[in-house]
Design a protein around this motif. Structure first.
Motif, PDB file in Angstrom:
ATOM      1  N   GLY A  40     -23.295  34.941  33.777  1.00 10.31           N
ATOM      2  CA  GLY A  40     -24.249  33.874  34.063  1.00 10.31           C
ATOM      3  C   GLY A  40     -25.681  34.350  33.928  1.00 10.31           C
ATOM      4  N   LYS A  41     -26.580  33.606  34.582  1.00  9.42           N
ATOM      5  CA  LYS A  41     -28.003  33.917  34.526  1.00  9.42           C
ATOM      6  C   LYS A  41     -28.550  34.000  35.950  1.00  9.42           C
ATOM      7  N   ARG A  42     -29.546  34.855  36.127  1.00  5.18           N
ATOM      8  CA  ARG A  42     -30.242  34.985  37.410  1.00  5.18           C
ATOM      9  C   ARG A  42     -31.730  34.851  37.137  1.00  5.18           C
ATOM     10  N   PHE A  43     -32.390  34.001  37.910  1.00 11.20           N
ATOM     11  CA  PHE A  43     -33.838  33.826  37.832  1.00 11.20           C
ATOM     12  C   PHE A  43     -34.443  34.261  39.152  1.00 11.20           C
ATOM     13  N   GLU A  44     -35.584  34.932  39.108  1.00 11.66           N
ATOM     14  CA  GLU A  44     -36.331  35.289  40.308  1.00 11.66           C
ATOM     15  C   GLU A  44     -37.697  34.616  40.226  1.00 11.66           C
ATOM     16  N   LEU A  45     -37.961  33.735  41.170  1.00 12.27           N
ATOM     17  CA  LEU A  45     -39.202  32.964  41.208  1.00 12.27           C
ATOM     18  C   LEU A  45     -40.050  33.491  42.364  1.00 12.27           C
ATOM     19  N   THR A  46     -41.254  33.958  42.072  1.00 13.71           N
ATOM     20  CA  THR A  46     -42.128  34.512  43.099  1.00 13.71           C
ATOM     21  C   THR A  46     -43.037  33.420  43.656  1.00 13.71           C
ATOM     22  N   VAL A  47     -43.187  33.426  44.977  1.00 16.05           N
ATOM     23  CA  VAL A  47     -44.061  32.461  45.655  1.00 16.05           C
ATOM     24  C   VAL A  47     -45.062  33.221  46.513  1.00 16.05           C
ATOM     25  N   ASP A  48     -46.204  32.593  46.788  1.00 17.30           N
ATOM     26  CA  ASP A  48     -47.177  33.179  47.704  1.00 17.30           C
ATOM     27  C   ASP A  48     -46.654  33.021  49.123  1.00 17.30           C
ATOM     28  N   GLY A  49     -46.694  34.067  49.899  1.00 14.00           N
ATOM     29  CA  GLY A  49     -46.241  34.007  51.277  1.00 14.00           C
ATOM     30  C   GLY A  49     -44.730  34.053  51.377  1.00 14.00           C
ATOM     31  N   ASP A  50     -44.243  33.691  52.551  1.00 13.00           N
ATOM     32  CA  ASP A  50     -42.799  33.672  52.792  1.00 13.00           C
ATOM     33  C   ASP A  50     -42.148  32.481  52.105  1.00 13.00           C
ATOM     34  N   VAL A  51     -40.872  32.620  51.791  1.00 17.34           N
ATOM     35  CA  VAL A  51     -40.101  31.527  51.198  1.00 17.34           C
ATOM     36  C   VAL A  51     -39.827  30.484  52.284  1.00 17.34           C
ATOM     37  N   THR A  52     -40.140  29.236  51.970  1.00  9.34           N
ATOM     38  CA  THR A  52     -39.930  28.140  52.912  1.00  9.34           C
ATOM     39  C   THR A  52     -38.818  27.228  52.398  1.00  9.34           C
ATOM     40  N   LEU A  56     -37.423  26.459  48.487  1.00 10.25           N
ATOM     41  CA  LEU A  56     -36.015  26.445  48.079  1.00 10.25           C
ATOM     42  C   LEU A  56     -35.638  25.103  47.457  1.00 10.25           C
ATOM     43  N   ALA A  57     -36.130  24.014  48.029  1.00 13.27           N
ATOM     44  CA  ALA A  57     -35.838  22.682  47.481  1.00 13.27           C
ATOM     45  C   ALA A  57     -36.453  22.524  46.094  1.00 13.27           C
ATOM     46  N   ALA A  58     -37.699  23.001  45.927  1.00 15.57           N
ATOM     47  CA  ALA A  58     -38.351  22.914  44.616  1.00 15.57           C
ATOM     48  C   ALA A  58     -37.630  23.792  43.594  1.00 15.57           C
ATOM     49  N   ALA A  59     -37.177  24.977  44.025  1.00 15.27           N
ATOM     50  CA  ALA A  59     -36.450  25.860  43.114  1.00 15.27           C
ATOM     51  C   ALA A  59     -35.137  25.236  42.680  1.00 15.27           C
ATOM     52  N   ARG A  60     -34.435  24.579  43.610  1.00 21.32           N
ATOM     53  CA  ARG A  60     -33.180  23.914  43.246  1.00 21.32           C
ATOM     54  C   ARG A  60     -33.451  22.797  42.242  1.00 21.32           C
ATOM     55  N   GLN A  61     -34.508  22.032  42.464  1.00 21.59           N
ATOM     56  CA  GLN A  61     -34.846  20.954  41.526  1.00 21.59           C
ATOM     57  C   GLN A  61     -35.194  21.529  40.156  1.00 21.59           C
TER      58      GLN A  61
END
Length: 86
Positions: A40-52, A56-61
């Motif tokens: 499969g594939k793995r993506f790592e998305l970096t965000v400013d600050g802690d993950v909220t 997670l909802a935006a990443a799923r979308q």
């Protein structure tokens, strides 16, 4: 900075030629205990600050609309890399 991980896999009914090639090569390298491989594939998305929860909802979308092909792939996981969620 926090990191959101998105994992995408081919749907079970879709052929996986890369997985078949890997499972065919493993015994030649002495790894005989594995009967099947799906790649499969793995993506790592970096965000400013802690993950909220919002991250997670935006990443799923994003995963369902752009990071995966919903015809042949499933989004199987969306999570914070440190294990914390929101």
């Amino acid at each position: 900075m926090g990191t959101v991980v998105v994992e995408v896999m081919p749907k079970p009914e879709i052929l996986d030629p890369q997985g078949k090639a890997v499972v065919g090569a493993l015994p030649r390298l002495g790894f005989t205990q594995f009967g099947a491989v799906r790649q499969g594939k793995r993506f790592e998305l970096t965000v400013d600050g802690d993950v909220t929860a919002e991250h997670l909802a935006a990443a799923r979308q994003a995963a369902e609309t752009m990071l995966s092909n919903p015809v042949i792939e499933d989004v199987v996981a969306v999570f914070a890399a440190d294990g914390k969620q929101g």
